[in-house]
Design an enzyme around this catalytic site. Structure first.
Site, mmCIF file in Angstrom:
data_model
loop_
_atom_site.group_PDB
_atom_site.id
_atom_site.type_symbol
_atom_site.label_atom_id
_atom_site.label_comp_id
_atom_site.label_asym_id
_atom_site.label_seq_id
_atom_site.Cartn_x
_atom_site.Cartn_y
_atom_site.Cartn_z
ATOM 1 N N LYS A 85 64.025 -9.411 -17.456
ATOM 2 C CA LYS A 85 64.335 -10.855 -17.356
ATOM 3 C C LYS A 85 63.506 -11.762 -18.266
ATOM 4 O O LYS A 85 63.405 -12.963 -18.048
ATOM 5 C CB LYS A 85 64.150 -11.295 -15.924
ATOM 6 C CG LYS A 85 62.732 -11.188 -15.438
ATOM 7 C CD LYS A 85 62.535 -12.048 -14.204
ATOM 8 C CE LYS A 85 61.069 -12.150 -13.907
ATOM 9 N NZ LYS A 85 60.602 -13.508 -13.740
ATOM 10 N N SER A 125 71.932 -16.399 -13.026
ATOM 11 C CA SER A 125 70.972 -17.423 -13.442
ATOM 12 C C SER A 125 71.690 -18.648 -13.992
ATOM 13 O O SER A 125 72.737 -18.537 -14.608
ATOM 14 C CB SER A 125 70.055 -16.833 -14.534
ATOM 15 O OG SER A 125 69.292 -17.851 -15.143
ATOM 16 N N TYR A 150 69.267 -11.917 -22.894
ATOM 17 C CA TYR A 150 69.051 -11.919 -21.436
ATOM 18 C C TYR A 150 70.145 -12.740 -20.749
ATOM 19 O O TYR A 150 70.824 -12.249 -19.837
ATOM 20 C CB TYR A 150 67.676 -12.496 -21.074
ATOM 21 C CG TYR A 150 67.611 -12.914 -19.636
ATOM 22 C CD1 TYR A 150 67.720 -14.256 -19.275
ATOM 23 C CD2 TYR A 150 67.514 -11.969 -18.621
ATOM 24 C CE1 TYR A 150 67.725 -14.642 -17.952
ATOM 25 C CE2 TYR A 150 67.519 -12.345 -17.290
ATOM 26 C CZ TYR A 150 67.628 -13.688 -16.962
ATOM 27 O OH TYR A 150 67.652 -14.062 -15.643
ATOM 28 N N LYS A 154 73.584 -11.717 -18.106
ATOM 29 C CA LYS A 154 73.966 -12.334 -16.822
ATOM 30 C C LYS A 154 75.443 -12.744 -16.875
ATOM 31 O O LYS A 154 76.190 -12.535 -15.915
ATOM 32 C CB LYS A 154 73.089 -13.542 -16.513
ATOM 33 C CG LYS A 154 71.649 -13.187 -16.182
ATOM 34 C CD LYS A 154 71.574 -12.209 -15.007
ATOM 35 C CE LYS A 154 70.146 -11.831 -14.663
ATOM 36 N NZ LYS A 154 70.069 -10.807 -13.590
ATOM 37 N N ASP A 299 64.635 -23.929 -25.601
ATOM 38 C CA ASP A 299 64.563 -24.711 -24.348
ATOM 39 C C ASP A 299 65.664 -25.761 -24.307
ATOM 40 O O ASP A 299 65.928 -26.426 -25.309
ATOM 41 C CB ASP A 299 63.202 -25.411 -24.241
ATOM 42 C CG ASP A 299 62.162 -24.517 -23.587
ATOM 43 O OD1 ASP A 299 60.975 -24.795 -23.732
ATOM 44 O OD2 ASP A 299 62.560 -23.523 -22.953
HETATM 45 C C1 WQD Z 1 60.163 -24.340 -17.514
HETATM 46 C C2 WQD Z 1 59.746 -25.566 -18.310
HETATM 47 C C3 WQD Z 1 59.284 -25.133 -20.630
HETATM 48 C C4 WQD Z 1 55.747 -22.670 -19.965
HETATM 49 C C5 WQD Z 1 63.378 -19.276 -17.569
HETATM 50 C C6 WQD Z 1 64.579 -18.440 -17.869
HETATM 51 C C7 WQD Z 1 65.506 -18.468 -16.674
HETATM 52 C C8 WQD Z 1 64.757 -18.015 -15.460
HETATM 53 C C9 WQD Z 1 63.539 -18.906 -15.223
HETATM 54 C C10 WQD Z 1 65.029 -15.662 -15.073
HETATM 55 C C11 WQD Z 1 60.385 -25.604 -19.694
HETATM 56 C C12 WQD Z 1 58.037 -25.605 -19.893
HETATM 57 C C13 WQD Z 1 56.871 -23.453 -19.747
HETATM 58 C C14 WQD Z 1 54.600 -23.232 -20.601
HETATM 59 C C15 WQD Z 1 55.745 -25.335 -20.756
HETATM 60 N N1 WQD Z 1 64.324 -16.674 -15.600
HETATM 61 N N2 WQD Z 1 56.856 -24.759 -20.138
HETATM 62 N N3 WQD Z 1 54.649 -24.556 -20.963
HETATM 63 O O1 WQD Z 1 62.690 -21.597 -19.429
HETATM 64 O O2 WQD Z 1 63.504 -23.056 -17.496
HETATM 65 O O3 WQD Z 1 63.783 -20.603 -17.353
HETATM 66 O O4 WQD Z 1 62.727 -18.812 -16.416
HETATM 67 O O5 WQD Z 1 66.091 -15.743 -14.500
HETATM 68 O O6 WQD Z 1 66.576 -17.609 -16.943
HETATM 69 O O7 WQD Z 1 65.248 -19.038 -18.951
HETATM 70 O O8 WQD Z 1 61.516 -21.573 -17.170
HETATM 71 O O9 WQD Z 1 59.139 -21.690 -16.501
HETATM 72 O O10 WQD Z 1 59.727 -20.773 -18.814
HETATM 73 O O11 WQD Z 1 59.952 -23.198 -18.353
HETATM 74 O O12 WQD Z 1 55.754 -26.523 -21.117
HETATM 75 O O13 WQD Z 1 53.557 -22.568 -20.822
HETATM 76 O O14 WQD Z 1 58.345 -25.522 -18.528
HETATM 77 O O15 WQD Z 1 59.354 -25.740 -21.903
HETATM 78 O O16 WQD Z 1 60.665 -26.956 -20.011
HETATM 79 P P1 WQD Z 1 62.897 -21.786 -17.964
HETATM 80 P P2 WQD Z 1 60.021 -21.738 -17.715
#
Ligand code: WQD
Length: 338
Positions: A85, A125, A150, A154, A299
């Site tokens: 994932k 997802s 990924y 899904k 993102d």
């Molecule tokens: C959230 C926000 C980042 C880390 C992903 C997958 C999704 C699901 C959940 C599996 C974003 C910001 C993050 C950091 C930051 N996974 N961020 N600094 O990308 O929404 O979803 O994980 O199913 O499929 O795509 O989650 O937690 O990575 O990011 O600023 O060190 O936090 O830019 O805006 P995301 P995330």
């Protein structure tokens, strides 16, 4: 009633096993422990007092999958979490993702088709929506071209299930499209255990707060949102786990309207990255060192769920606030590191 949970030692899987046991289900876990630890089994047992059956199987081995189902003929439902994932890793190694996330799904569905009766819950997802045109996102929002292999697995997975259900009326399936799962069980026995540097926001926050990371990098503050940072729908993992039990009960009790259904599972509330940081600082009563850096490629600006369908038809609603979810994540981080 015996349920199979694949990936049941993982983050969401383990929390779902606990909720299934709390509802009286007998649980058998399949996990290859590639991204989870066998000691989670004891931790689940510490919470519920009931040790799930566990078999270490790699679902890419078709003969092992067939053998499992020949020995566990009384499995009446499957909740399928087992998959890779990590979005970034999937871009670098797509075939790993197509093999691990697609072939394993096919092998399980082949067994359910043979049984000609089953209740199947699929871990999907919100990533299938990409950047939705309208917010909050309903289940009718168009599925966009996947941003990563990924996300593509899904989307393909949902199509495979839909096609299987079309020709196998006695196999009933629900795809749950998760938004952003965070937090940990209130006992802090189980939680998120990212391997290496966390890719996701909340584990990076808690590892920064505990001193494992120098500071949090906020990926961009020039998005068209209230404070310039991205918006996501952060849902407590226990609420998400309970949604799986509700979905299973819908199928077991024949309340489903079609034999393939999709539900968005979120809180219905969007939070910016800075709001998450502020919430964490409040619940942890400490400042979180962070800096604004460049956007992270891939993102999207904003995603949060319209939860009407899940609320009404699954008779399920997320109960925990962002503060509560972050407090549980922080309690877990402190326990794991001490
Ligand atoms: C959230 C926000 C980042 C880390 C992903 C997958 C999704 C699901 C959940 C599996 C974003 C910001 C993050 C950091 C930051 N996974 N961020 N600094 O990308 O929404 O979803 O994980 O199913 O499929 O795509 O989650 O937690 O990575 O990011 O600023 O060190 O936090 O830019 O805006 P995301 P995330």
């Amino acid at each position: 009633m015996k349920m199979l949970v694949t990936g049941g030692l993982g983050f969401i899987g383990s929390h779902t096993v606990v909720e299934l046991q709390n509802e009286g289900y007998e649980v058998v876990i399949i996990d290859n422990c590639s991204n989870s630890s066998p000691d989670v089994l004891d931790r689940i047992t510490n919470i519920t007092g009931k040790k799930p059956i566990f078999e270490k199987i790699d679902l890419r081995e078709k003969d092992k999958v067939q053998d499992f189902f020949s020995r566990h003929t009384d499995v009446e439902g499957v909740i399928h979490f087992a998959a890779s994932k990590a979005v970034g890793e999937s871009v670098e190694n797509p075939l790993l993702y197509y093999e691990n996330n697609i072939s394993t799904l096919v092998y399980i569905l082949q067994e359910l088709q043979k049984k000609n009766t089953a209740n199947f819950i699929f871990s999907s997802s919100c990533t299938v929506y990409g950047q939705a045109d309208e917010l909050p996102i309903t289940e009718n929002a168009p599925v966009k071209v996947a941003e990563s292999p990924y996300g593509n697995t899904k989307q393909i997975g949902e199509e495979i299930i839909k096609d299987t259900c079309k020709v196998t009326p006695n196999v009933k399936a629900i795809a749950l499209r998760y938004f952003n799962p965070i937090g940990a069980h209130p006992t802090a026995e189980i939680g998120e255990l990212p391997i290496g540097v966390p890719q996701n926001l909340v584990p990076f926050i808690t590892q920064t707060a505990i001193g494992m990371r120098e500071q949090l990098s906020v990926f961009g503050n020039d998005y068209p949102t209230k404070d310039g940072t991205c918006i996501r729908d952060y849902i407590h993992v226990v609420d998400l786990a309970k949604a799986h039990v509700s979905a299973l009960q819908r199928l077991v009790n024949d309340k489903n309207k079609e034999n393939y259904e999709v539900f968005n599972v979120g809180t219905g509330t969007g939070s910016t990255v800075l709001e998450v940081i502020q919430s964490f600082e409040k619940v942890a009563q400490q400042k979180l060192k962070h800096q604004i850096v460049e956007r992270r490629p891939g993102d999207i600006t904003a995603a949060y769920a319209d939860t009407t369908k899940a609320n009404n038809e699954l008779e399920w609603k997320a109960q925990s606030s962002l503060d509560e979810a972050l407090a549980s994540a922080w309690k877990w981080e402190q326990k794991v590191r001490n």
